[in-house]
Motif scaffolding. Structure first.
Motif, short mmCIF file in Angstrom:
data_model
loop_
_atom_site.label_atom_id
_atom_site.label_comp_id
_atom_site.label_asym_id
_atom_site.label_seq_id
_atom_site.Cartn_x
_atom_site.Cartn_y
_atom_site.Cartn_z
N VAL A 50 -17.84 -13.74 22.38
CA VAL A 50 -17.27 -11.96 22.62
C VAL A 50 -18.45 -11.17 22.11
O VAL A 50 -19.19 -11.64 21.11
N GLY A 51 -18.36 -10.12 22.63
CA GLY A 51 -19.28 -9.03 22.22
C GLY A 51 -20.49 -9.01 22.85
O GLY A 51 -20.69 -9.38 23.88
N GLN A 52 -21.39 -8.22 22.22
CA GLN A 52 -22.81 -8.03 22.94
C GLN A 52 -23.64 -9.16 23.15
O GLN A 52 -24.50 -9.07 23.99
N ASN A 87 -6.51 -1.89 23.58
CA ASN A 87 -6.55 -1.36 25.27
C ASN A 87 -7.86 -0.63 25.16
O ASN A 87 -8.19 0.55 24.74
N PHE A 88 -8.79 -1.40 25.91
CA PHE A 88 -10.26 -0.82 26.01
C PHE A 88 -10.53 -0.06 27.67
O PHE A 88 -11.46 0.42 27.84
N SER A 89 -9.21 0.01 28.13
CA SER A 89 -9.63 0.54 29.48
C SER A 89 -9.87 2.04 29.72
O SER A 89 -10.42 2.40 30.59
N GLY A 90 -9.62 2.81 29.00
CA GLY A 90 -10.21 4.33 28.68
C GLY A 90 -11.35 4.36 27.91
O GLY A 90 -11.83 5.66 27.82
N VAL A 91 -12.19 3.45 27.40
CA VAL A 91 -13.27 3.33 26.61
C VAL A 91 -14.39 3.70 27.32
O VAL A 91 -14.74 2.66 28.38
N PRO A 92 -15.13 4.78 27.25
CA PRO A 92 -16.34 4.96 28.09
C PRO A 92 -17.43 4.13 27.72
O PRO A 92 -17.76 3.95 26.52
N ASN A 93 -18.25 3.68 28.42
CA ASN A 93 -19.39 2.42 28.48
C ASN A 93 -18.81 1.55 27.25
O ASN A 93 -19.48 1.28 26.35
N ASN A 94 -17.73 0.92 27.58
CA ASN A 94 -17.19 -0.15 26.89
C ASN A 94 -18.31 -1.19 26.47
O ASN A 94 -18.55 -1.82 27.34
N PRO A 95 -18.34 -1.42 25.20
CA PRO A 95 -19.34 -2.62 24.74
C PRO A 95 -18.99 -3.94 24.79
O PRO A 95 -19.67 -4.95 24.32
N MET A 96 -17.44 -4.13 24.70
CA MET A 96 -16.82 -5.39 24.56
C MET A 96 -16.84 -6.31 25.87
O MET A 96 -16.25 -5.89 26.66
N GLY A 312 -18.08 -15.23 15.53
CA GLY A 312 -18.95 -16.13 15.11
C GLY A 312 -20.00 -16.28 15.74
O GLY A 312 -21.22 -16.01 15.54
N LEU A 313 -19.90 -16.62 17.13
CA LEU A 313 -21.09 -16.89 18.20
C LEU A 313 -21.72 -15.76 18.45
O LEU A 313 -23.04 -15.60 18.68
N ASN A 314 -20.99 -14.44 18.36
CA ASN A 314 -21.72 -13.20 18.67
C ASN A 314 -22.42 -12.82 17.48
O ASN A 314 -23.78 -12.35 17.97
N LEU A 315 -22.25 -13.11 16.33
CA LEU A 315 -22.76 -12.97 15.09
C LEU A 315 -24.16 -13.69 15.10
O LEU A 315 -25.48 -13.54 15.00
N GLY A 316 -23.82 -15.22 15.07
CA GLY A 316 -25.09 -16.17 14.93
C GLY A 316 -26.08 -16.20 16.45
O GLY A 316 -27.25 -16.22 16.00
N LEU A 394 -16.84 -1.82 16.99
CA LEU A 394 -17.00 -2.64 15.86
C LEU A 394 -16.94 -4.34 16.07
O LEU A 394 -17.79 -5.15 15.69
N LEU A 395 -15.99 -4.60 17.11
CA LEU A 395 -15.78 -6.04 17.52
C LEU A 395 -17.12 -6.56 18.30
O LEU A 395 -17.52 -7.72 18.30
N ALA A 396 -17.56 -5.77 19.11
CA ALA A 396 -18.90 -6.15 19.77
C ALA A 396 -19.93 -6.09 19.09
O ALA A 396 -21.09 -6.75 19.42
N GLY A 397 -19.93 -5.45 17.96
CA GLY A 397 -21.38 -5.47 17.02
C GLY A 397 -22.31 -4.44 17.52
O GLY A 397 -23.39 -4.26 16.96
#
Length: 507
Positions: A50-52, A87-96, A312-316, A394-397
């Protein structure tokens, strides 16, 4: 086996160690990877990324190769935070982003890629001793063929939360251990409990919710990634009274204590291996430093935290992609002064952020009326778009912005996934892990002439361009950008080129 030499030795052939090996090989440095296991582990651990990091795999051409998806990764519409829906459906440029993949399969894919790139992966070879020296690190390795010596210019400890490399260096690993007991197992839910729409309906309880769910007595975990084999788990707060190895009946009793009813299940179908484990206490610990001379720490060797939310894997893996090109430049003698130190200065804050939100999620899962009230308030806050945007970052990093010495709004951030007018996506320019000067104004290509051996210059056009030009590091982060090109901007570009890639051939 006689003494050997290697530019870089990586202790640990998990996802992080293998990803680093691939990054080094792309940059022209062929490492040796050691692992005490006889082969890739089939133990079920993480279930996806998950994440970037999903976008970063795309930058290496691995997203399509690993998933079989022809298109680019798509942002996730939502996620969970301490068992509360986001709910990220309204988030502009959603990074997650999210990508389902069992960790054993990810390891096998990364190992194949590493071997295709010429990496020497040695299963059954355990690092049993190390001695830092002024110009190298002397290693002792135990293998089926006997012990042997190995001299490395640099050693990277990617050897897990109990890292022998970290311990040998005496690097502190401060943190805390939560008073929790979590139990997790693969199970089979009888078909008679399954509705026509596939939802599992438990008598006296109702539909079994996906993911984490908090109750007054603890937490429930349920996910069915494949037919006939569900992941079922419980989280309880307080000391563990069990002394015998984990069994399904222990999980059955724990689930009943948490939800108040029996959830019928039996042993999972198929050959396995199947998850069956008890974890007493969630460790949240962070190494005080990621580097000690010629030895560096990576992944769980540098930071551990609860698995809630799957960071974990996003960070590592982002650690690995950040370190690879810098360490390769250091080994080859082309790194500007201080480049390797930026691995710690950039990634340690990222680890700190994950420690923070991991502990926050643990706290919000605890029993008690005070926590229940706090969750009610927190849940109300989460309904706002601005809060959802912050939680996605935050969750995407993506809320960690590197100090790259340039003040453009794009600088220090992961480059956006744009499609150029000629049809290429920006991520395609980064497949070879080389830095790219993207000239969208046709005005700065000549300024990077002295770095042509290290930096690829691409002149292109794009609708609604984000800047006139961008200097993109091999890890996909923008090192410099400008909206207009003048003398000051040209000076800034050359300063950025020197800072990250050394002096140009013209001085």
């Amino acid at each position: 086996m006689s003494d050997q030499q290697a530019p870089v030795v990586i202790a640990g052939a998990g996802p992080n160690g293998l990803m680093l090996a691939c990054e080094l090989a792309l940059a022209g440095v062929t490492p040796v990877v050691l692992d005490r296991l006889p082969g890739p582990s089939s133990e079920p651990k993480a279930n996806g990324l998950v994440g970037q990091v999903v976008r970063m795999l795309d930058m290496r051409g691995l997203y399509q190769a690993f998933t079989g998806d022809d298109g680019p990764p798509r942002p996730a519409d939502g996620w969970m935070f301490a068992a509360m829906a986001l709910n990220f459906s309204g988030v502009p440029n959603n990074p997650m982003y999210a990508m389902l993949m069992p960790q054993p399969r990810l390891v096998r894919l990364l190992e194949k890629r590493a071997r295709d790139l010429g990496v020497d992966v040695r299963w059954g070879h355990e690092l049993v001793g190390l001695r830092p020296e002024p110009e190298s690190v002397a290693l002792k390795v135990s293998s089926p063929g006997g012990d042997y010596g190995l001299s490395a210019s640099y050693l990277v400890g990617a050897d897990g939360g109990h890292s022998p490399v970290r311990k040998a260096l005496g690097i502190d690993f401060p943190g805390s251990t939560s008073a929790t007991v979590s139990r997790l197992a693969h199970v089979h839910i009888p078909e008679r409990l399954r509705r026509a729409d596939g939802v599992v309906e438990i008598p006296g309880f109702g539909p079994l919710p996906f993911g984490h769910t908090r109750f007054d007595n603890g937490g429930l975990i349920f996910a069915e990634f494949e037919p006939g084999r569900a992941m079922l788990g419980s989280i309880e707060f307080g000391p563990c009274a069990e002394e015998e190895p984990m069994c399904l009946d222990e999980l059955r009793q724990s689930v009943r204590r948490v939800v108040g009813v029996d959830i019928p299940f039996v042993e999972p179908k198929g050959a396995g291996p199947h998850a069956l484990r008890r974890i007493e206490g969630w460790n949240t610990r962070h190494a005080t430093r990621y580097r000690d001379g010629r030895v560096l720490l990576l992944g769980d060797a540098a930071h551990v935290h609860s698995a809630m939310g799957g960071p974990g894997l996003n960070l590592g893996l982002q650690d690995a992609i950040n370190l690879g090109w810098k360490l390769a430049a250091q080994v080859e003698g082309r790194a500007p002064e201080g480049l390797l130190d930026t691995y710690e200065s950039e990634r340690h804050p990222a680890g700190t952020r994950v420690m923070m939100h991991s502990l926050a999620q643990t706290a919000l899962m605890a029993p008690g009326p005070e926590v229940k009230a706090l969750r009610t308030l927190f849940g109300e806050l989460l309904t706002g778009t601005a809060v959802a945007e912050k939680m996605a970052a935050l969750l995407a990093g993506s809320d960690v912005v590197y100090d790259v010495g340039d003040h453009h709004p794009l600088s220090g951030r992961l480059v956006a996934d744009l499609t150029l007018d000629d049809g290429r996506r920006i991520v395609e320019l980064l497949h070879d892990a080389r830095p790219v000067l993207l000239d969208l104004d046709g005005a700065v290509a000549a300024d990077a002439g002295g770095w042509a051996d290290r930096v690829d210059t691409v002149t292109a056009t794009v609708a609604d361009r984000p800047a006139a030009a961008m200097l993109i590091r091999p890890d996909g982060y923008v090192a410099w950008a400008a909206d207009t090109i003048g003398a000051g901007e040209r000076d800034g570009l050359r300063a950025a080129l020197r800072r990250w890639f050394g002096a140009g051939s013209s001085g």
